[in-house]
Design an enzyme around this catalytic site. Structure first.
Site, PDB file in Angstrom:
ATOM      1  N   ASN A  87       1.340  10.171   0.547  1.00  0.00           N
ATOM      2  CA  ASN A  87       0.728   9.133   1.377  1.00  0.00           C
ATOM      3  C   ASN A  87      -0.426   8.415   0.700  1.00  0.00           C
ATOM      4  O   ASN A  87      -0.664   7.238   0.971  1.00  0.00           O
ATOM      5  CB  ASN A  87       0.241   9.751   2.690  1.00  0.00           C
ATOM      6  N   SER A 138       4.768   0.365   1.458  1.00  0.00           N
ATOM      7  CA  SER A 138       4.168  -0.758   2.179  1.00  0.00           C
ATOM      8  C   SER A 138       5.188  -1.877   2.278  1.00  0.00           C
ATOM      9  O   SER A 138       6.119  -1.969   1.462  1.00  0.00           O
ATOM     10  CB  SER A 138       2.925  -1.261   1.429  1.00  0.00           C
ATOM     11  N   TYR A 151      -1.123  -4.396  -6.212  1.00  0.00           N
ATOM     12  CA  TYR A 151      -0.786  -3.515  -5.101  1.00  0.00           C
ATOM     13  C   TYR A 151       0.700  -3.638  -4.760  1.00  0.00           C
ATOM     14  O   TYR A 151       1.409  -2.630  -4.620  1.00  0.00           O
ATOM     15  CB  TYR A 151      -1.636  -3.857  -3.886  1.00  0.00           C
ATOM     16  N   SER A 154       2.807  -1.998  -7.340  1.00  0.00           N
ATOM     17  CA  SER A 154       2.791  -0.530  -7.253  1.00  0.00           C
ATOM     18  C   SER A 154       3.721  -0.040  -6.149  1.00  0.00           C
ATOM     19  O   SER A 154       4.401   0.976  -6.308  1.00  0.00           O
ATOM     20  CB  SER A 154       1.362  -0.022  -7.032  1.00  0.00           C
ATOM     21  N   LYS A 155       3.751  -0.754  -5.034  1.00  0.00           N
ATOM     22  CA  LYS A 155       4.597  -0.318  -3.921  1.00  0.00           C
ATOM     23  C   LYS A 155       6.078  -0.622  -4.192  1.00  0.00           C
ATOM     24  O   LYS A 155       6.964   0.123  -3.749  1.00  0.00           O
ATOM     25  CB  LYS A 155       4.134  -0.970  -2.624  1.00  0.00           C
TER      26      LYS A 155
END
Length: 261
Positions: A87, A138, A151, A154-155
């Site tokens: 998480n 995400s 970001y 990365s997701k």
């Protein structure tokens, strides 16, 4: 759903989605190992989980030794591992013109590299229990957003990691899935340099970006994680499930217009 007799490791459990998931799974009977950098906040979450108290491991996922200690300590304490919930994650804001390489490295180290390492260490134990992994990704892994390039990268990497590892471990009866939340009201944006007023404005805008007209809450994400980790989802692997109030079906133009308001 019941998690009685199941050992569940949750990273980033000191706040937000991780904390909400820990509290919810505790109610379902899970034996928890929860980890985060803030021991004070971990203790607060542990108190809300009730008895038996979760096993606490403080550590920084950007530190390889800490990551190894998280797994080793959990196995030493419980003797096994049934579910790994990756998480923990961070956000850095900025455009391709303004964000630094240091910020990029920070995001990729926490959001991707640490997940890779922790999963690698956990897999032998999950094979023994025919356990499973749930990654918290995400909606940014499924669609682009301005000022969030590293970001979102990365997701997206985490989503592909989910699919690849699911394929590799399927023959060993280890399932791997991910949830892709939309905007959920947590403390994650406080670390990006946004002040309280900016955070309030951000969430007000994001309310309108979701088809359901509101942001999500941690319990809604926790319930989705619990489902994927449960025996009820025994025939589900390799999926990335948007839990985003319909944000993924909103048009790009609608979201752009909202961002300008």
């Amino acid at each position: 759903m019941s998690f009685k007799g199941k050992v569940v490791l949750i990273t980033g459990a000191s706040s937000g989605i991780g904390a909400g998931t820990a509290i919810y799974l505790a109610q379902l009977g899970a034996s928890l190992s929860i980890t985060g950098r803030n021991k004070f906040n971990l203790n607060k979450v542990a108190e809300q989980c009730g008895q038996p108290k979760p096993f606490l491991v403080t550590g920084d996922l950007a530190n390889e030794n800490d990551v190894k200690n998280i797994i080793d300590s959990t196995i030493e304490h419980y003797g096994k591992l049934d579910v790994l919930i990756n998480n923990a994650g961070i956000v850095e804001c900025g455009t391709i013109e303004t964000i630094s390489l240091k910020q990029y490295d920070n995001i990729m180290n926490v959001n991707v590299r640490s997940v890779f390492q922790l999963t690698t260490l956990a897999v032998p134990h999950l094979i023994k229990t025919k356990g499973n992994i749930v990654n918290v990704s995400s909606i940014g892994g499924l669609r682009p957003f301005k000022n969030r390039t590293p970001y979102c990268m990365s997701k997206a990497a985490l989503d592909q990691f989910t699919r690849c590892v699911a394929l590799e471990l399927a023959s060993r009866q280890v399932r791997v899935n991910s949830v892709n939340p939309g905007a959920v009201i947590t403390d994650i944006h406080r670390n990006t340099g946004m002040n309280q007023e900016q955070i309030k404005i951000y969430y007000e805008k994001m309310n309108r970006a979701h088809a359901l007209g509101r942001n999500g809450d941690t319990l809604e994400i926790a319930k989705s994680i619990a489902f994927l980790a449960s025996d009820d989802a025994s025939f589900i692997t390799g999926v990335t499930i948007p839990v985003d109030g319909g944000l993924h079906v909103m048009s790009f133009q609608s979201c752009e217009d909202i961002a300008k308001q």
